[in-house]
Design an enzyme around this catalytic site. Structure first.
Site, short mmCIF file in Angstrom:
data_model
loop_
_atom_site.label_atom_id
_atom_site.label_comp_id
_atom_site.label_asym_id
_atom_site.label_seq_id
_atom_site.Cartn_x
_atom_site.Cartn_y
_atom_site.Cartn_z
N ASP A 64 -1.24 -1.75 6.65
CA ASP A 64 -0.90 -3.17 6.65
C ASP A 64 0.24 -3.42 7.63
O ASP A 64 1.25 -2.69 7.62
CB ASP A 64 -0.45 -3.61 5.25
CG ASP A 64 -1.61 -3.81 4.30
OD1 ASP A 64 -2.76 -3.63 4.72
OD2 ASP A 64 -1.36 -4.16 3.13
N LYS A 121 -7.07 -10.05 6.12
CA LYS A 121 -7.45 -10.42 4.76
C LYS A 121 -7.80 -11.90 4.67
O LYS A 121 -7.21 -12.73 5.37
CB LYS A 121 -6.30 -10.12 3.78
CG LYS A 121 -5.99 -8.64 3.61
CD LYS A 121 -4.89 -8.46 2.58
CE LYS A 121 -4.47 -7.00 2.44
NZ LYS A 121 -5.54 -6.17 1.86
N GLY A 193 1.62 -3.58 -3.67
CA GLY A 193 3.01 -4.00 -3.56
C GLY A 193 3.95 -3.37 -4.56
O GLY A 193 5.09 -3.80 -4.69
N LYS A 205 -10.82 7.27 -10.91
CA LYS A 205 -11.37 8.08 -12.00
C LYS A 205 -12.39 7.28 -12.80
O LYS A 205 -13.41 7.84 -13.25
CB LYS A 205 -10.24 8.58 -12.90
CG LYS A 205 -9.41 9.68 -12.26
CD LYS A 205 -8.41 10.27 -13.24
CE LYS A 205 -7.69 11.47 -12.64
NZ LYS A 205 -6.74 12.10 -13.58
N GLY A 254 -0.53 1.05 -3.93
CA GLY A 254 0.61 1.84 -4.37
C GLY A 254 0.81 3.16 -3.66
O GLY A 254 1.68 3.95 -4.04
N GLY A 275 -0.32 -0.19 2.18
CA GLY A 275 0.19 -1.55 2.32
C GLY A 275 1.67 -1.57 2.60
O GLY A 275 2.13 -1.40 3.73
N SER A 276 2.47 -1.73 1.54
CA SER A 276 3.92 -1.85 1.71
C SER A 276 4.60 -0.51 1.88
O SER A 276 5.76 -0.45 2.30
CB SER A 276 4.51 -2.57 0.48
OG SER A 276 3.80 -3.76 0.21
#
EC number: 4.3.3.6
Length: 336
Positions: A64, A121, A193, A205, A254, A275-276
């Protein structure tokens, strides 16, 4: 449903793709224009092309970014693609309000300054944001729960578009519904995030546990599952036969360390979205390179150790314990 016959074929397609990129770059250096007929006769929008493109990104990282500088850092680190947003998911969570598609000017600037695939996005159900991104020429569209949905009940009919789509999923029914709508790629939703990979682990899973159960069952079990999920029987049967989703599946949500990325690959991911975790850290360049290394060589523990040593926990983004979030603060519950 027509899908590319084998992953060996996709590997050959990927190799051909990179050879064509090398040829294109060589021609550019020599001042020779790319032959026009090749671009004019390309089979845009076919299932083979839309499913085949994500297969070229296997063992890779899509990062990102919010601007050209970040996109160039991602490219230099070895990312296979970038995802352009207005705000990183961490900032979306903090800012609140309505999160929308990134500025088209920013997307075009990123496309002009990097050579790797550029994605963006759109809000769940927002057809016209998707039409605009297709017109601009992005390589992949993410119909994302990170942005504020415009339709809580219906996703975009992705068969209408020539650009491949990626969608998030928490469990197998959700993944199969998105594929039946035309998604060419699936990712775990995780909890974007947060810098906490626990939800991505849970979702992977769940998806692969359900597939394993289907594969061990009979035809009636497959039919019952198809009715339960409201998806075509043939799609469920193919998934059970392959013992995996019939499209490329990335992990997301995450991922903040090389070890996180390697874990998701070990659980069955074909690649990862970050992402972050990179650009909210204090060491984005080193962390980007380390996560790329760990993702590509997840099955070589010595290399993953090397990658993990490239970063410090002190430089990682400040994570959020998902157990402290209120139900209305969860992004993963958006979409059906």
């Amino acid at each position: 449903m027509s899908v590319v016959g084998s992953f060996e074929q996709l590997e050959r397609l990927r190799d051909l793709f990179y050879k064509l990129l090398d040829l294109r770059d060589t021609l550019r250096e020599r001042g020779v224009a790319w032959p026009k007929p090749l671009s004019e006769e390309a089979a845009l929008g076919t299932v083979r092309v839309k499913v085949g493109f994500p297969a070229m990104l296997k063992r890779g990282v899509i990062m990102d970014v919010t601007n050209v500088e970040q996109a160039q850092i991602a490219e230099d680190a070895g990312a296979v693609g970038v995802m352009v947003l207005d705000k990183l998911p961490y900032d979306v969570r903090r800012a609140g309000g309505v999160a929308r598609m990134a500025d088209l000017k920013v997307i075009e600037e990123v496309m002009a300054h990097v050579t790797i695939p550029v994605s963006a996005k759109v809000r769940i159900g927002h057809y016209y944001e998707a039409f605009l991104l297709e017109q601009v020429g992005v390589d992949l569209i993410d119909e994302s729960e990170v942005l504020t949905p415009v339709d809580e009940q219906h996703h975009i009919n992705k068969w209408m578009f020539t650009v491949p789509f990626v969608n998030g999923a928490r469990e197998l029914c959700e993944a199969l519904r998105r594929i039946s709508e035309g998604a060419s790629m699936i990712r775990s939703k995780g909890e974007a995030g947060t810098g906490n990979v626990a939800e991505a682990v849970k979702h992977f899973k769940s998806i692969y546990g359900a597939i394993k159960s289907l594969a061990a069952g009979d035809e009636e079990r497959v039919r019952d599952f198809a009715r339960q999920c409201q998806v075509p029987f043939e799609l469920v049967a193919l998934t059970a036969k392959l013992q995996r989703l019939p499209v490329i599946t990335f992990a997301a949500g995450g991922i903040a360390t090389p070890a996180d990325a390697a874990l998701m690959m070990w659980l069955g991911a074909d690649g990862v979205f970050v992402g972050s975790g990179i650009f909210k850290s204090q060491d984005p360049r080193e962390r980007a390179e380390a996560i790329v290394l760990a993702t590509a060589h997840w099955d070589d523990p010595e290399t993953v150790v090397e990658a993990q040593k490239m970063v410090s926990e002190r430089g990682a983004m400040m994570g959020i314990d998902i157990r402290t979030l209120k139900p209305e603060e969860l992004l993963q519950t958006r979409g059906v």
